[in-house]
Design a protein around this motif. Structure first.
Motif, short mmCIF file in Angstrom:
data_model
loop_
_atom_site.label_atom_id
_atom_site.label_comp_id
_atom_site.label_asym_id
_atom_site.label_seq_id
_atom_site.Cartn_x
_atom_site.Cartn_y
_atom_site.Cartn_z
N PHE A 57 0.92 -0.99 0.42
CA PHE A 57 -0.18 0.26 0.12
C PHE A 57 1.05 0.91 0.77
CE2 PHE A 57 -2.17 3.69 2.19
CZ PHE A 57 -3.04 3.96 1.58
N VAL A 58 2.02 1.25 0.68
CA VAL A 58 2.79 2.16 0.89
C VAL A 58 3.92 3.17 -0.50
CG1 VAL A 58 4.82 3.50 2.24
CG2 VAL A 58 2.66 2.29 3.62
N ARG A 59 3.68 1.24 -0.52
CA ARG A 59 5.01 1.30 -1.99
C ARG A 59 4.00 2.34 -3.26
NH1 ARG A 59 10.67 -0.18 -1.90
NH2 ARG A 59 9.60 -1.14 -4.38
N PHE A 60 3.02 1.57 -3.36
CA PHE A 60 1.90 2.33 -4.42
C PHE A 60 1.49 3.84 -4.40
CE2 PHE A 60 -1.78 3.54 -5.41
CZ PHE A 60 -2.15 3.15 -7.21
N HIS A 61 1.45 4.00 -3.25
CA HIS A 61 1.22 5.75 -2.57
C HIS A 61 2.58 6.02 -2.72
CE1 HIS A 61 -2.97 5.71 -2.08
NE2 HIS A 61 -2.76 4.95 -1.14
N ALA A 62 4.11 6.10 -2.41
CA ALA A 62 5.35 6.43 -3.10
C ALA A 62 5.59 6.42 -4.47
CB ALA A 62 6.49 5.37 -2.27
N LEU A 63 5.23 5.71 -5.11
CA LEU A 63 5.51 4.85 -6.32
C LEU A 63 4.81 6.49 -7.66
CD1 LEU A 63 7.57 4.24 -8.23
CD2 LEU A 63 5.82 2.13 -8.73
N GLN A 64 3.30 6.37 -6.72
CA GLN A 64 2.53 7.02 -7.71
C GLN A 64 2.42 8.82 -7.62
OE1 GLN A 64 -1.96 6.86 -8.40
NE2 GLN A 64 -1.81 7.77 -6.84
N SER A 65 3.44 8.84 -6.51
CA SER A 65 3.62 10.34 -6.06
C SER A 65 5.15 10.75 -6.54
CB SER A 65 3.99 10.73 -4.58
OG SER A 65 4.64 11.84 -4.40
N LEU A 66 5.99 9.77 -6.86
CA LEU A 66 6.94 9.85 -7.50
C LEU A 66 6.57 10.43 -8.49
CD1 LEU A 66 10.23 10.01 -7.56
CD2 LEU A 66 9.82 7.46 -7.70
N ILE A 118 -2.34 7.31 -15.71
CA ILE A 118 -1.40 6.76 -16.10
C ILE A 118 -0.06 6.15 -14.69
CG2 ILE A 118 0.77 6.85 -17.64
CD1 ILE A 118 -0.89 8.72 -19.05
N ALA A 119 0.21 6.70 -14.68
CA ALA A 119 1.04 6.66 -13.07
C ALA A 119 0.51 5.61 -12.14
CB ALA A 119 0.84 7.85 -12.16
N GLY A 120 -0.90 5.57 -12.07
CA GLY A 120 -1.78 4.60 -10.82
C GLY A 120 -1.52 3.25 -11.37
N ASP A 121 -1.58 3.28 -12.80
CA ASP A 121 -1.09 2.22 -13.49
C ASP A 121 -0.42 1.29 -13.29
OD1 ASP A 121 -4.31 1.96 -14.01
OD2 ASP A 121 -3.84 2.61 -15.75
N PHE A 122 0.85 2.09 -14.13
CA PHE A 122 2.62 2.13 -13.65
C PHE A 122 2.58 0.95 -12.07
CE2 PHE A 122 6.83 3.23 -13.23
CZ PHE A 122 7.28 2.44 -13.75
N ALA A 123 2.75 2.72 -11.25
CA ALA A 123 2.99 2.67 -9.51
C ALA A 123 2.18 0.83 -9.16
CB ALA A 123 2.22 3.25 -8.88
N GLU A 124 0.86 0.33 -10.02
CA GLU A 124 0.29 -0.47 -9.15
C GLU A 124 1.30 -2.08 -9.72
OE1 GLU A 124 -4.28 -2.02 -9.00
OE2 GLU A 124 -3.61 -2.11 -10.44
N GLN A 125 1.88 -1.50 -11.25
CA GLN A 125 1.84 -2.42 -11.67
C GLN A 125 3.31 -3.01 -11.35
OE1 GLN A 125 3.34 -1.93 -16.08
NE2 GLN A 125 3.21 -3.77 -16.82
N GLN A 126 3.95 -2.35 -11.09
CA GLN A 126 5.07 -1.98 -10.18
C GLN A 126 5.74 -3.40 -9.32
OE1 GLN A 126 8.57 -1.82 -12.50
NE2 GLN A 126 6.99 -1.34 -14.10
N THR A 127 4.36 -2.82 -8.68
CA THR A 127 4.46 -2.96 -6.91
C THR A 127 3.92 -4.40 -6.99
OG1 THR A 127 2.04 -2.10 -6.59
CG2 THR A 127 4.04 -0.57 -5.99
N SER A 128 3.07 -4.53 -8.01
CA SER A 128 2.51 -6.19 -7.68
C SER A 128 3.45 -7.34 -7.97
CB SER A 128 1.63 -6.00 -8.83
OG SER A 128 2.07 -6.07 -10.14
N LYS A 129 4.53 -7.03 -8.47
CA LYS A 129 5.80 -7.81 -8.92
C LYS A 129 6.62 -8.33 -7.15
CE LYS A 129 7.13 -6.27 -13.09
NZ LYS A 129 8.20 -4.58 -13.62
#
Length: 129
Positions: A57-66, A118-129
């Motif tokens: 959850f935190v990693r998703f929001h951190a990556l989406q913010s970035l 766009i950013a949320g899809d990317f963040a979700e894809q990266q944090t689900s790995k």
């Protein structure tokens, strides 16, 4: 008497909901840390992405913010280099950034995994790995 029993049940269910929130590496609840990911824009996103290794959850929001706020910064700087019209567009991006900043912090604090297109899809894809 029935109202008192119902009140205790509601209080108990609220307390159970509070205890279900996961703690993070920093020892705070994930919703607080998720909101803090947006506090300083892309900088806090990067910091929390590097610090938090476990909590998705935190990693998703951190990556989406970035991704979101770094992209807004880059686009704003590029437009600012274009005379007149570019500067005007760059100035209009600032209120958009402020609105996004507030909405994303509130959504994260509420425990929502609010996804930007766009950013949320990317963040979700990266944090689900």
């Amino acid at each position: 008497m029935a109202d008192d029993t119902q009140g205790k049940k509601e209080e108990k269910s609220e307390n159970e909901g509070m205890s279900q929130k996961k703690n993070t590496v920093l020892g705070v609840t994930e919703n607080v840390e998720g909101a803090l990911c947006y506090a300083l824009g892309w900088i806090s996103g990067l910091v929390f992405l590097l610090l938090e290794k476990e909590n998705s959850f935190v990693r998703f929001h951190a990556l989406q913010s970035l991704v979101t706020f770094l992209a807004l910064l880059v686009v704003s700087v590029v437009f600012a280099m274009i005379p007149f019209l570019g500067v005007l567009i760059s100035l209009l991006l600032w209120p958009l950034g402020v609105v996004l900043w507030i909405v994303l912090m509130v959504k994260a604090y509420k425990g929502e995994r609010f996804k930007l297109p766009i950013a949320g899809d990317f963040a979700e894809q990266q944090t689900s790995k």
